[in-house]
Scaffold this motif. Structure first.
Motif, PDB file in Angstrom:
ATOM      1  N   SER A  36       0.817  -1.212   0.000  1.00 47.09           N
ATOM      2  CA  SER A  36       0.000   0.000   0.000  1.00 47.09           C
ATOM      3  C   SER A  36       0.856   1.269   0.000  1.00 47.09           C
ATOM      4  CB  SER A  36      -0.978  -0.003   1.175  1.00 47.09           C
ATOM      5  OG  SER A  36      -0.285   0.044   2.391  1.00 47.09           O
ATOM      6  N   ARG A  37       2.081   1.183   0.485  1.00 39.86           N
ATOM      7  CA  ARG A  37       2.986   2.341   0.399  1.00 39.86           C
ATOM      8  C   ARG A  37       3.443   2.558  -1.038  1.00 39.86           C
ATOM      9  NH1 ARG A  37       7.113   0.759   4.400  1.00 39.86           N
ATOM     10  NH2 ARG A  37       5.770  -0.934   5.058  1.00 39.86           N
ATOM     11  N   MET A  38       3.497   1.484  -1.827  1.00 39.85           N
ATOM     12  CA  MET A  38       3.850   1.592  -3.235  1.00 39.85           C
ATOM     13  C   MET A  38       2.629   1.995  -4.068  1.00 39.85           C
ATOM     14  SD  MET A  38       4.467  -1.340  -6.054  1.00 39.85           S
ATOM     15  CE  MET A  38       2.771  -1.714  -5.762  1.00 39.85           C
ATOM     16  N   ASP A  39       1.457   1.444  -3.714  1.00 39.80           N
ATOM     17  CA  ASP A  39       0.224   1.667  -4.464  1.00 39.80           C
ATOM     18  C   ASP A  39      -0.803   2.365  -3.567  1.00 39.80           C
ATOM     19  OD1 ASP A  39      -2.184   1.589  -5.831  1.00 39.80           O
ATOM     20  OD2 ASP A  39      -2.035  -0.529  -6.377  1.00 39.80           O
ATOM     21  N   PRO A  40      -0.934   3.682  -3.678  1.00 42.69           N
ATOM     22  CA  PRO A  40      -1.836   4.415  -2.783  1.00 42.69           C
ATOM     23  C   PRO A  40      -3.318   4.103  -2.979  1.00 42.69           C
ATOM     24  CG  PRO A  40      -0.880   5.888  -4.424  1.00 42.69           C
ATOM     25  CD  PRO A  40      -0.217   4.552  -4.593  1.00 42.69           C
ATOM     26  N   THR A  41      -3.669   3.328  -4.019  1.00 40.36           N
ATOM     27  CA  THR A  41      -5.074   2.939  -4.172  1.00 40.36           C
ATOM     28  C   THR A  41      -5.455   1.815  -3.211  1.00 40.36           C
ATOM     29  OG1 THR A  41      -4.677   1.291  -5.918  1.00 40.36           O
ATOM     30  CG2 THR A  41      -5.033   3.591  -6.625  1.00 40.36           C
ATOM     31  N   VAL A  42      -4.452   1.175  -2.596  1.00 46.98           N
ATOM     32  CA  VAL A  42      -4.698   0.132  -1.600  1.00 46.98           C
ATOM     33  C   VAL A  42      -4.557   0.789  -0.224  1.00 46.98           C
ATOM     34  CG1 VAL A  42      -3.910  -2.073  -0.659  1.00 46.98           C
ATOM     35  CG2 VAL A  42      -3.826  -1.663  -3.134  1.00 46.98           C
TER      36      VAL A  42
END
Length: 105
Positions: free
Chosen positions: A96-102
């Motif tokens: 989630s730190r890499m993908d802010p949509t998660v």
């Protein structure tokens, strides 16, 4: 498939192809908060009873919240005859730190 070891970075996990079975070993309430698309939810406590839902001839890449439960899942799956195993290092929290949509929780 997982020549570089069992610990996958969030970027590598994101880029896995469709031959890999993505396994979420968190609890349903965690899954409701945040999930990685394409993963099957089998909580760690149910894995022994539900292992038949996974195909041992295909690679499995597991994840949990921070990475501990997914390592336990890999140990269990290895004992059950699965060969090509990996997990998301740092769990969905790292993802989630890499993908802010998660969402993070």
């Amino acid at each position: 498939m997982f020549e570089q070891g069992i610990h996958l970075s969030p970027e590598t996990y994101r880029d896995l192809d469709g031959t890999v079975q993505r396994l979420d070993v968190r609890e349903p309430w965690e899954y409701d908060l945040a999930r990685i698309p394409g993963a099957v939810l089998i909580p760690l406590g149910e894995l022994a009873d539900r292992v038949g839902e996974l195909d041992p001839s295909r690679p499995v890449a597991a994840y949990c919240h921070h990475g501990t439960r997914s390592l336990y899942a890999l140990r269990f799956l290895q004992g059950a005859g699965f060969k090509d195993l990996a997990h998301l290092a740092g769990g969905i929290d790292a993802y989630s730190r890499m993908d802010p949509t998660v969402p993070r929780y």
